[in-house]
Design an enzyme around this catalytic site. Structure first.
Site, PDB file in Angstrom:
ATOM      1  N   ILE A  64       0.872  -1.170   0.000  1.00  0.00           N
ATOM      2  CA  ILE A  64       0.000   0.000   0.000  1.00  0.00           C
ATOM      3  C   ILE A  64       0.911   1.222   0.000  1.00  0.00           C
ATOM      4  O   ILE A  64       2.065   1.148   0.422  1.00  0.00           O
ATOM      5  CB  ILE A  64      -0.988   0.025   1.193  1.00  0.00           C
ATOM      6  CG1 ILE A  64      -0.250  -0.088   2.539  1.00  0.00           C
ATOM      7  CG2 ILE A  64      -2.012  -1.078   1.063  1.00  0.00           C
ATOM      8  CD1 ILE A  64      -1.203  -0.024   3.741  1.00  0.00           C
ATOM      9  N   ASP A  65       0.399   2.338  -0.499  1.00  0.00           N
ATOM     10  CA  ASP A  65       1.222   3.528  -0.665  1.00  0.00           C
ATOM     11  C   ASP A  65       1.791   4.013   0.669  1.00  0.00           C
ATOM     12  O   ASP A  65       1.211   3.793   1.734  1.00  0.00           O
ATOM     13  CB  ASP A  65       0.401   4.661  -1.289  1.00  0.00           C
ATOM     14  CG  ASP A  65      -0.031   4.357  -2.712  1.00  0.00           C
ATOM     15  OD1 ASP A  65       0.619   3.522  -3.364  1.00  0.00           O
ATOM     16  OD2 ASP A  65      -1.027   4.959  -3.168  1.00  0.00           O
ATOM     17  N   LYS A  66       2.898   4.718   0.580  1.00  0.00           N
ATOM     18  CA  LYS A  66       3.582   5.259   1.759  1.00  0.00           C
ATOM     19  C   LYS A  66       2.635   6.020   2.679  1.00  0.00           C
ATOM     20  O   LYS A  66       2.650   5.837   3.892  1.00  0.00           O
ATOM     21  CB  LYS A  66       4.726   6.178   1.305  1.00  0.00           C
ATOM     22  CG  LYS A  66       5.435   6.909   2.435  1.00  0.00           C
ATOM     23  CD  LYS A  66       6.504   7.836   1.892  1.00  0.00           C
ATOM     24  CE  LYS A  66       7.168   8.636   3.012  1.00  0.00           C
ATOM     25  NZ  LYS A  66       8.208   9.558   2.488  1.00  0.00           N
ATOM     26  N   ARG A 172      -7.111   6.037  -6.012  1.00  0.00           N
ATOM     27  CA  ARG A 172      -6.812   7.457  -6.227  1.00  0.00           C
ATOM     28  C   ARG A 172      -7.059   7.860  -7.677  1.00  0.00           C
ATOM     29  O   ARG A 172      -7.632   8.916  -7.960  1.00  0.00           O
ATOM     30  CB  ARG A 172      -5.365   7.741  -5.822  1.00  0.00           C
ATOM     31  CG  ARG A 172      -5.091   7.462  -4.355  1.00  0.00           C
ATOM     32  CD  ARG A 172      -3.599   7.384  -4.050  1.00  0.00           C
ATOM     33  NE  ARG A 172      -2.938   8.657  -4.278  1.00  0.00           N
ATOM     34  CZ  ARG A 172      -1.614   8.803  -4.249  1.00  0.00           C
ATOM     35  NH1 ARG A 172      -0.827   7.759  -4.027  1.00  0.00           N
ATOM     36  NH2 ARG A 172      -1.085   9.997  -4.458  1.00  0.00           N
TER      37      ARG A 172
END
Length: 252
Positions: A64-66, A172
């Site tokens: 998952i994104d930072k 997103r």
């Protein structure tokens, strides 16, 4: 290995599920050489992580994104890693995300289908591309909480997004594509004057200061690839997202 605290939601001798905080990358990468989830896992688990993805990504099956918070599963051995990877490949894992988006989408429940690939000019960005390009991507969303400002308008909403596929930046990109980008998203969203106009001064300041995309990996569910046990973990909404919602809906 680095002694970084871990919020462990589930663990057995085959796998571990962690609630990742915002600001932590999953594995070291250019610009983020340490402080990653992998560094914390190496300290906690020692050599009890699968080696399929090499020394820089031990145990890592998905990411998952930072700046996205929430649940991620990590494999402790190669057999479990292969089993989890197969579940992801077959889209046989329940993944539910919670996001705060601009506006109030209509219909309140819908499916977004659109191939996702690299932007032609801005290579750090992903975008919806035409048929025959990129990778197939499907996101199911539903509004769970319209956010009403004190003036009676609905400048934002809380949505649940269920992933049928798992492409880079999928939620997103898809939500931005239909005109409802995530609050705080530095890549796919903007704090335009029109969007900020319906907010109180306190809410505007909170939104402008919200330094990450308002996205949380809320639910992770699957059949354990080794034991056959049904695993379903849920992570509560993080405090920064709770505070953002409160700021939008409360008078100064």
């Amino acid at each position: 290995p680095q002694d970084i605290p871990l919020d462990i939601v589930f663990e057995d001798r085959h796998l571990i599920i962690v609630n990742k905080p915002a600001g932590m990358v999953v594995h070291p990468a250019p610009g983020s050489p340490d402080g990653a989830l992998v560094n914390a896992l190496l300290h906690y688990c020692g050599d009890e992580l699968s080696g399929i993805n090499g020394v820089k990504r031990p145990g890592i099956v998905h990411r998952i994104d930072k700046d996205t918070t929430g649940l991620i599963v990590v494999a402790k051995d190669d057999e479990t890693h292969n089993g989890l990877a197969d579940l992801f490949f077959r889209h046989d894992i329940d993944r539910v995300y919670e996001a705060i988006i601009w506006g109030f989408p209509k219909p309140m429940q819908n499916t977004i289908e659109g191939n996702i690939g690299r932007h032609r000019t801005h290579r750090e960005k992903m975008t919806v591309v035409g048929a025959g390009w990129g990778k197939h991507a499907v996101t199911h969303y539903s509004v769970i909480e319209p956010l009403q400002s004190p003036n009676g308008s609905f400048p934002a909403s809380v949505v649940e997004c269920v992933l049928e596929t798992g492409r880079t930046h999928q939620i997103r990109v898809h939500m931005s594509h239909v005109g409802h980008s995530l609050l705080g998203d530095p890549v796919y969203g903007r704090n335009t004057p029109t969007r900020l106009a319906d907010l109180t001064e306190t809410a505007r300041d909170r939104v402008k200061g919200f330094s990450r995309q308002a996205l949380h990996a809320k639910v992770l569910g699957f059949i354990h690839p080794i034991t056959g046990e049904s695993i379903r973990c849920e992570s509560p909404r993080p405090k920064d997202m709770q505070d953002l919602i409160k700021a939008i809906t409360t008078k100064d």
